[in-house]
Enzyme design. Structure first.
Site, PDB file in Angstrom:
ATOM      1  N   MET A  65      -0.702   2.626  -4.035  1.00  0.00           N
ATOM      2  CA  MET A  65      -0.797   3.255  -2.710  1.00  0.00           C
ATOM      3  C   MET A  65      -1.723   2.445  -1.811  1.00  0.00           C
ATOM      4  O   MET A  65      -2.881   2.805  -1.586  1.00  0.00           O
ATOM      5  CB  MET A  65      -1.278   4.703  -2.871  1.00  0.00           C
ATOM      6  CG  MET A  65      -0.381   5.523  -3.786  1.00  0.00           C
ATOM      7  SD  MET A  65      -0.917   7.250  -3.981  1.00  0.00           S
ATOM      8  CE  MET A  65      -2.460   7.028  -4.860  1.00  0.00           C
ATOM      9  N   ASP A  66      -1.202   1.361  -1.280  1.00  0.00           N
ATOM     10  CA  ASP A  66      -2.013   0.404  -0.538  1.00  0.00           C
ATOM     11  C   ASP A  66      -1.917   0.653   0.970  1.00  0.00           C
ATOM     12  O   ASP A  66      -0.829   0.850   1.507  1.00  0.00           O
ATOM     13  CB  ASP A  66      -1.519  -1.013  -0.863  1.00  0.00           C
ATOM     14  CG  ASP A  66      -2.470  -2.084  -0.377  1.00  0.00           C
ATOM     15  OD1 ASP A  66      -3.632  -1.755  -0.068  1.00  0.00           O
ATOM     16  OD2 ASP A  66      -2.051  -3.256  -0.307  1.00  0.00           O
ATOM     17  N   GLY A  67      -3.076   0.628   1.643  1.00  0.00           N
ATOM     18  CA  GLY A  67      -3.069   0.668   3.100  1.00  0.00           C
ATOM     19  C   GLY A  67      -3.726   1.878   3.737  1.00  0.00           C
ATOM     20  O   GLY A  67      -3.667   2.032   4.954  1.00  0.00           O
ATOM     21  N   THR A  80       3.041  -0.541  -1.276  1.00  0.00           N
ATOM     22  CA  THR A  80       3.166  -0.558   0.175  1.00  0.00           C
ATOM     23  C   THR A  80       2.331  -1.665   0.801  1.00  0.00           C
ATOM     24  O   THR A  80       1.583  -2.362   0.121  1.00  0.00           O
ATOM     25  CB  THR A  80       2.736   0.800   0.758  1.00  0.00           C
ATOM     26  OG1 THR A  80       1.476   1.175   0.185  1.00  0.00           O
ATOM     27  CG2 THR A  80       3.756   1.875   0.447  1.00  0.00           C
ATOM     28  N   SER A  81       2.488  -1.830   2.113  1.00  0.00           N
ATOM     29  CA  SER A  81       1.774  -2.786   2.977  1.00  0.00           C
ATOM     30  C   SER A  81       2.255  -4.221   2.801  1.00  0.00           C
ATOM     31  O   SER A  81       1.617  -5.154   3.280  1.00  0.00           O
ATOM     32  CB  SER A  81       0.252  -2.712   2.802  1.00  0.00           C
ATOM     33  OG  SER A  81      -0.176  -3.346   1.621  1.00  0.00           O
TER      34      SER A  81
END
Length: 289
Positions: A40-42, A234-235
């Protein structure tokens, strides 16, 4: 006006749910991933871009997580794993770490409420990682959640917290060695071990008693779950960042440009379509092992 708005939102919700079911029905004609993992990046970048107060991005990110879990369980994905907090994240500013820990405790406790998503879908919650590194309130909350959901059997949510893959591998090797030493010591005590712990040359029987791949896999934190079919980060980043390195040799890595709080239903659909398009190739690679 408020009643009308509420009615409209309810109507839109029913329509969206119906649309998802139709799309999932079409997707189910192909192979369904058994295990999807999320990096869960960002969250912090989302806060900065939207000029939010510190920590607000993680709260929005939790809402995005709940939506993504709902989509996965509606689709019939049995295992979902999320990378919630790396051991490396403890190196961040103490104020930030404390804020995240408090948010985690709050959200963990919400997970075991009667109307929570894990109870709606019969999900067992597992916390994966070196839990001794957590603050006592967070660790106790995690233990309560695991106990409260232990009888849920329809799906599994694994939350990797105070986790890195290298720590998982090190833990598994240490546990395997300790277990094997205890087995050999017990044999030597009974006289059936032929001094296997001694420094004499190793014979065939001795070599068979040293640890092998199955011993290590048995002691991995994630031993109860199949290897992931898809890892979604993500990202736009394509790094695994020390996440499920042992388990991800033949899984699909999907990297949408969107930041985690902005992830949505269609990102999951495209990830599944990508998985289905590569399914037989990945299956063939696994058979070569």
């Amino acid at each position: 006006m408020d009643k009308q708005s509420s009615s409209q939102r309810t109507h839109n919700g029913y329509f969206a749910s119906f649309l998802r079911k139709c799309i999932f029905l079409i997707l189910s004609r192909g192979p369904i991933p058994d295990h999807i993992a999320f990096i869960m990046d960002g969250n912090r970048r989302f806060s900065n871009q939207n000029k939010l107060i510190e920590g607000a991005g993680h709260r929005v990110g939790f809402s995005a997580l709940l939506s993504m879990l709902r989509y996965c369980y509606e689709f019939g994905v049995k295992y979902v794993t999320i990378y919630a907090f790396s051991i490396e994240n403890f190196k961040r500013r103490p104020e930030e770490v404390q804020s995240i820990m408090e948010l985690m405790q709050e959200k963990i406790e919400e997970l075991i409420e009667e109307e929570s998503i894990v109870n709606q879908y019969g999900v067992r919650v597992c916390f994966i990682g070196n839990l001794k590194l957590l603050s006592k309130p967070v660790r106790l909350a995690a233990e309560r959640a695991m106990i409260a959901t232990a009888d849920n059997s329809k799906a599994v949510l694994s939350i990797c917290i105070a986790y890195t893959s290298t720590d998982e591998i090190l833990h598994a090797v240490q546990e395997s060695c300790e277990e094997k030493i205890e087995e050999i010591r017990a044999l030597d005590t009974s006289g059936a071990g032929y001094d296997l712990l001694g420094l004499s040359g190793r014979g065939k029987e001795q070599e068979e008693r040293f640890i092998d791949l199955k011993d290590i896999e048995k002691h991995m934190y994630m031993e109860f779950a199949p290897d992931p079919d898809i890892i979604i980060r993500t990202s736009g980043e394509t790094r695994l960042s020390n996440f499920l390195l042992w388990q991800s040799s033949f899984c699909l890595l999907y990297s949408p440009l969107v930041l985690w709080p902005d992830i949505g239903f269609w990102h999951l659909v495209w990830a599944v379509l990508d998985f289905q398009g590569n399914f037989f190739y990945l299956k063939g690679k696994r058979k070569q092992l």
